[in-house]
Design an enzyme around this catalytic site. Structure first.
Site, short mmCIF file in Angstrom:
data_model
loop_
_atom_site.label_atom_id
_atom_site.label_comp_id
_atom_site.label_asym_id
_atom_site.label_seq_id
_atom_site.Cartn_x
_atom_site.Cartn_y
_atom_site.Cartn_z
N LEU A 124 0.89 -1.16 0.00
CA LEU A 124 0.00 0.00 0.00
C LEU A 124 0.93 1.21 0.00
O LEU A 124 1.87 1.25 0.78
CB LEU A 124 -0.90 0.03 1.24
N ASP A 125 0.67 2.18 -0.88
CA ASP A 125 1.59 3.32 -0.94
C ASP A 125 1.45 4.17 0.32
O ASP A 125 0.57 3.97 1.15
CB ASP A 125 1.38 4.14 -2.22
N LYS A 126 2.35 5.12 0.46
CA LYS A 126 2.45 5.90 1.69
C LYS A 126 1.14 6.58 2.07
O LYS A 126 0.76 6.63 3.25
CB LYS A 126 3.56 6.96 1.54
N ALA A 127 0.40 7.08 1.08
CA ALA A 127 -0.83 7.81 1.36
C ALA A 127 -2.04 6.91 1.56
O ALA A 127 -3.10 7.39 1.93
CB ALA A 127 -1.10 8.80 0.23
N SER A 128 -1.89 5.61 1.30
CA SER A 128 -3.02 4.69 1.40
C SER A 128 -3.10 4.04 2.78
O SER A 128 -2.11 3.98 3.51
CB SER A 128 -2.92 3.61 0.32
#
Length: 261
Positions: A124-128
């Site tokens: 999951l990317d940093k903002a997710s």
């Protein structure tokens, strides 16, 4: 006195049952939960692995995990107890063990869990936010990441603007910018005066796929939360909290990936 018949092994061959139990040395280290297959191949090539007390650099060497004594740097490798965890990933953490920029990683949430050989299943990317699985069961992890498994992942996404049926249809039809991308299912959950919540299901998730698709359609992604992987649901697990998967959940994942329960 009746003489004993020589076994196939004494003649340098294997029975079918024996052959079925033997795997490459790199795969054996992976199945034992010691490291990934790629890491194992490097250890072997560097001469750090021995079988039965004899070092080997033969990447094609096959071994019996149950019968052969495998060691790395002289220390015998034994099967690690399989660990399966669920994390409700908070926003702002990167999905990696170590970050060269010094940012906080998802491993900061694992607390007392033995994380030496635990790896996240996907990213999951940093903002997710939301559901992220961890395990040292490398075989299961590889199966879960295989597109052929067709294990749907569901996300709840907040977008800036009013998301209508036409936008949902466009996401399911697919967009070609940055490579063909499409969603298996898109459903508007609710809308306010300025933004909307949308449920999106992906069968094959690519890097920042939902964000890039929304960008093509002119929507800004405000929040993105993964709420389920197949039948494994995030539920009411608090943000940043970790829990072990239940036996039922583990059996479900093994069944869905064609592994024995």
């Amino acid at each position: 006195m009746k003489q004993r018949r020589p076994s196939a092994k004494r003649h340098g061959s294997e029975t079918k049952a024996d052959a079925g139990k033997r795997v490459t040395l790199a795969r054996a280290l992976s199945k034992l939960g010691y490291c990934s297959r790629t890491q194992a191949e490097k250890l072997i090539a560097d001469g750090r692995v021995s079988v039965g007390g004899r070092r080997t650099t033969d990447l094609s060497r096959r071994v019996d995990i149950e019968a052969d004594r495998i060691a790395v740097d002289g220390v015998t490798v034994t099967a690690e107890a399989k660990i399966y965890l669920m994390l409700n990933k908070p926003r702002g953490l990167v999905t990696t063990r170590e970050d060269p920029e010094g940012r906080l990683t998802v491993y900061s949430c694992l607390g007392d869990a033995d994380a030496r050989f635990l790896s996240p299943v996907g990213r999951l990317d940093k903002a997710s936010e939301g559901l992220l699985l961890f395990t040292n069961d490398t075989v299961l992890a590889q199966r879960l990441l295989d597109p052929e498994t067709h294990l749907g992942k569901i996300y709840h996404v907040q977008v800036d603007g009013i998301f209508d049926d036409a936008a949902a249809a466009r996401m399911m039809e697919g967009v070609s910018e940055g490579g063909e991308q499409l969603a298996a299912r898109v459903q508007r959950l609710r809308s306010g005066e300025r933004n909307s919540w949308v449920e999106v299901e992906l069968q094959e998730g690519r890097n920042r796929q939902i964000r890039r698709m929304l960008d093509v359609l002119g929507f800004e992604c405000l929040r993105l939360v993964r709420v389920s992987i197949g039948e494994i649901e995030l539920g009411d697990l608090p943000k940043g909290a970790v829990r072990p998967l239940t036996e039922t959940e583990i059996e479900y994942l093994r069944r869905r990936t064609a592994l024995e329960a």
